[in-house]
Every structure is written in structure tokens, then in C-alpha cells.
Design an enzyme around this catalytic site. Sequence first.
Site, PDB file in Angstrom:
ATOM      1  N   HIS A   1       0.907  -0.976  -0.092  1.00  0.00           N
ATOM      2  CA  HIS A   1      -0.240   0.371  -0.250  1.00  0.00           C
ATOM      3  C   HIS A   1       0.825   0.941   0.492  1.00  0.00           C
ATOM      4  CE1 HIS A   1      -4.259  -0.917   1.156  1.00  0.00           C
ATOM      5  NE2 HIS A   1      -3.390  -1.830   0.460  1.00  0.00           N
TER       6      HIS A   1
ATOM      7  N   TYR B   1     -10.046   5.819   6.702  1.00  0.00           N
ATOM      8  CA  TYR B   1      -9.828   6.928   7.258  1.00  0.00           C
ATOM      9  C   TYR B   1     -11.502   7.829   7.330  1.00  0.00           C
ATOM     10  CZ  TYR B   1      -5.757   4.143   9.156  1.00  0.00           C
ATOM     11  OH  TYR B   1      -4.853   2.677   8.826  1.00  0.00           O
TER      12      TYR B   1
ATOM     13  N   PRO C   1      -6.094   1.267  17.859  1.00  0.00           N
ATOM     14  CA  PRO C   1      -6.008   0.501  16.724  1.00  0.00           C
ATOM     15  C   PRO C   1      -5.936   1.645  15.914  1.00  0.00           C
ATOM     16  CG  PRO C   1      -7.865   0.295  17.151  1.00  0.00           C
ATOM     17  CD  PRO C   1      -7.805   1.029  18.398  1.00  0.00           C
TER      18      PRO C   1
ATOM     19  N   LYS D   1      -0.600   0.216  14.987  1.00  0.00           N
ATOM     20  CA  LYS D   1       1.056   0.334  15.530  1.00  0.00           C
ATOM     21  C   LYS D   1       1.210  -1.007  16.852  1.00  0.00           C
ATOM     22  CE  LYS D   1       2.157   3.698  13.727  1.00  0.00           C
ATOM     23  NZ  LYS D   1       2.964   3.681  12.399  1.00  0.00           N
TER      24      LYS D   1
ATOM     25  N   TYR E   1       3.234   7.069  10.221  1.00  0.00           N
ATOM     26  CA  TYR E   1       2.304   6.128   9.446  1.00  0.00           C
ATOM     27  C   TYR E   1       3.089   5.119   9.226  1.00  0.00           C
ATOM     28  CZ  TYR E   1      -1.962   3.760   7.467  1.00  0.00           C
ATOM     29  OH  TYR E   1      -3.260   2.534   7.462  1.00  0.00           O
TER      30      TYR E   1
HETATM   31  C1  PHB Z   1      -7.674  -3.475   9.945  1.00  0.00           C
HETATM   32  O1  PHB Z   1      -6.973  -4.141   8.873  1.00  0.00           O
HETATM   33  O2  PHB Z   1      -7.795  -4.444  10.905  1.00  0.00           O
HETATM   34  C2  PHB Z   1      -6.904  -2.161  10.192  1.00  0.00           C
HETATM   35  C3  PHB Z   1      -6.415  -1.322   9.097  1.00  0.00           C
HETATM   36  C4  PHB Z   1      -5.839  -0.487   9.703  1.00  0.00           C
HETATM   37  C5  PHB Z   1      -6.578   0.463  10.749  1.00  0.00           C
HETATM   38  C6  PHB Z   1      -6.827  -0.366  11.939  1.00  0.00           C
HETATM   39  C7  PHB Z   1      -7.034  -1.401  11.793  1.00  0.00           C
HETATM   40  O3  PHB Z   1      -5.467   1.380  11.657  1.00  0.00           O
END
Ligand code: PHB
Length: 389
Positions: A72, A200, A292, A296, A384
Site C-alpha cells: 500500500h 479513515y 487501533p 501501531k 504512519y
Molecule cells: C485492520 O485492517 O484491521 C486495520 C487497519 C488499519 C487500522 C486499524 C485496523 O488503523
Amino acid sequence: MKTDVAIIGAGPAGLLLGHLLCAAGIATTIVERQSATHVLSRIRAGVLEATTTDLMRQLGLDQRLNAEGLRHEGFHLSSSLHSIRIDIVALTGKHVTVYGQTEVTRDLMDAAPERGLEVIYEAADVALHEIESNAPWIGFTKDGQHERLDARFIVGCDGFHGPSRRAIPESTIQLYDKVYPFGWLGLLADVPPCDQELIYTNHEHGFALASMRSATRSRYYLQVPLDEKVEDWPDDRFWDELSVRLGPEAGARITRGPAIEKSIAPLRSFVSEPMRHGSLFLAGDSAHIVPPTGAKGLNLAASDVAYLSAALRGFFRHGHTDGFESYSERALARIWKAERFSWYLTSLMHRFPSQSRFDRRMQLAELDYIANSRAAQTSIAENYVGLPL
Ligand code: PHB
Ligand code: APR
């Protein structure tokens, strides 16, 4: 039973550390409370920093990761007024890999026998003893028998609820804790993701995240109140709300399907200092928890074990102890910056029950600034992808 390093917990931190020590010829035994099947049943996040994938490559355990992991190069932050792509490769030269953290655990677990890493599953009543001496030991029960595992060091990789952190005297330990006033309702479904990259979003109704495990398996999250019940969220209600929060464009690309997993997780920021007491070290969630939002959790566990495995190699090969002296300070320096980033992204992208109209305008102004500032986007991107070790 006797070993050089006894690890409590066969999650990602314990297994990764165990492999690194075995590869260095350091005798290691992991004692795990659950069965291997139970450990693998836990659904976890899926974004790996280069720190983590580098360790898997160093161990020669990255075959599946290379074959199935998704590279990604960016992700999206959006709201009703913004759609911002953070181009992490253009801004940092680095990418992240989307690969279920459960799969990392599986890869590490499967390779343990051939690598000589002993993992004792279903070990009950694990207790730490003599951790301030040079001869600590772990007591546990296995198949109804009381066992004793003597070691030179114990590493607590037993997560937030494990016994290791609690073995450190209260007079010595400093705890930092923040509980967020909402949770994440997560859904896993065997449907193609609605986008090639993660989204997000901060919607009037609340946060949502569109993620994935593969080109055919999607992972979605909705912010929900802490007292919400999974049974109040039949699949159709989830899909309808997700579509609203992601907005008309992304919403129209959602492929619906039956949930193969659905659960609510609380969000917390937590740090325990120091990460060493005598012959006991802490690594991973036993010492710190992040919400989450910044993905991290596993990546911090990986940097902890990178520092600690180097310190243990220095000791067993050359008798050096400087790595032990600096472990806690070095690990915590990276942990606190990841705690800050995870807190920042959580604060920016969620709706808080106590949020005032002014607070809401601060979120929208921040997103407006990010949308128009390369400097702001660079700051987000470098956090990130993971700050340097
Ligand atoms: C996930 O794919 O479970 C996931 C991805 C990014 C995040 C949190 C969870 O920031
Ligand atoms: N005795 C033995 N084992 C224990 C005990 C105990 N008393 N208590 C907990 N454990 C085991 C758990 O069963 C679990 O397998 O310790 C392990 C801890 O694993 P995780 O909670 O996954 O923590 P960690 O390995 O630090 O993982 C760090 O990885 O998957 C991500 O997001 C996740 O943030 C987490 C990160």
C-alpha cells in the site's frame, strides 16, 4: 526445565522474539496460556510497517507475506467536506504492507518446531519468581502437573492482562492510561474491498474505517458507543451505516455479504514504565496499548523485540549489559511517539460525546489544513509508515 530466556505469551511479540533468539543460538522457551488454535482465532489489525516486515525477512519467514501481502502506497482521510489521499511513498519513500496480523502469528507459529523454538501451549497458572535475581523462574501447570522453568531472563509478552507487568513492584512502576468514550464495531466479510486503499472517515455519525485482508476479504469498522451490543447490529444495519459514513462515492462501491466475524473492541492508550525490572523485561502489549487508529499495536511489539533481541544477543555472545540498560529508554522513546500519533489520529477522526461545536470545527479545520499542507501530510505519512528504530 531450564532455558536461557523464558518468554510468557505466544502472541506476535513472544513468537517474534522467540524466533530472533533461536536464530541467534539462544535457548528459548515460550509458555502460553491458550491453545494454538485460540491464539490464531483472535482477529487483529492488518497494516505492517517496514520494521515488522524486515524482521520477518531477516528470519526468512516472509514467503507468504511476499506472496499474499498487499503493498500500500497511500491511504485516505475523509469527512463530509474532505477527501485527502496521504501519498506515503511520495512523502516518505516508504510503503506499508496489508497482511493480517493473525497471519504473521500463523507464520511464526508454523515455523517454531523446525526452528527449535519450544512453545508450551495451554500452560495454566503461570507465575513469575525471583525476578530480581540472576536465576528467575516460572511456575506453571501443564496437564495437571506443576512445572518449573528456570531461566537467566524472563520476557513478559503476555499482553495487557498478563501477569508479567504485575510482577513489577508498584513502587517501581509508573502507569499512564487513557480510555476513549467509544469502541470499534468490526466486521470481517469475504467480499472485495470498496477501495484499493484504506479509508479513515470522520462522519457526523462517527468514525468508520474501510480496510481489507486481501482482494477478496474486507475488514470494516464503525465507531459505536461503549455500551453498544453486537447483537444490536445485524449485518444489514452495519452495511447501511457504513455506506452512510463512507459517503456516496465509496458507499456505492461497497459489496455486501454475510459477516464471518463481528465484534466490538474498546479503545485505550496505555504505557507502563519502566520495561525492565531485574531479570524481567516487558515487550508488546504487556507494556503498552494503542488505539487501533494508527495500526501501531503489532508494529510497536516488533520494535520492542528488535531492541531486546539485540540486547540479549550482546549479553549471551559477549557478556555486554549495555543493551539492557538502554532497552527501556530506547523502546519507550519510540512507544511514546507512536502513542502520540495514535492519540492524534483518534482525536482527529472520531466524534466525542462531550464534543462542543467549537471542538467539531477544530477537527474540520485540522482536516482542511492537512488537505492543503504538504508539511502536515508528510508528518502524518512518516508516523504512519513508522518512525526509524
Ligand atoms: C485492520 O485492517 O484491521 C486495520 C487497519 C488499519 C487500522 C486499524 C485496523 O488503523
Ligand atoms: N500465561 C501465559 N500466557 C498468557 C497469560 C498468562 N497468564 N496471559 C496472557 N497470555 C498470552 C495470551 O494468551 C496471548 O497469546 O500472551 C499473549 C499476548 O499476546 P497479544 O495480546 O497478542 O500481545 P502481543 O504479542 O504483545 O501483540 C502485540 O499484536 O496482534 C497485535 O494488536 C495486537 O497490539 C497487539 C500486538
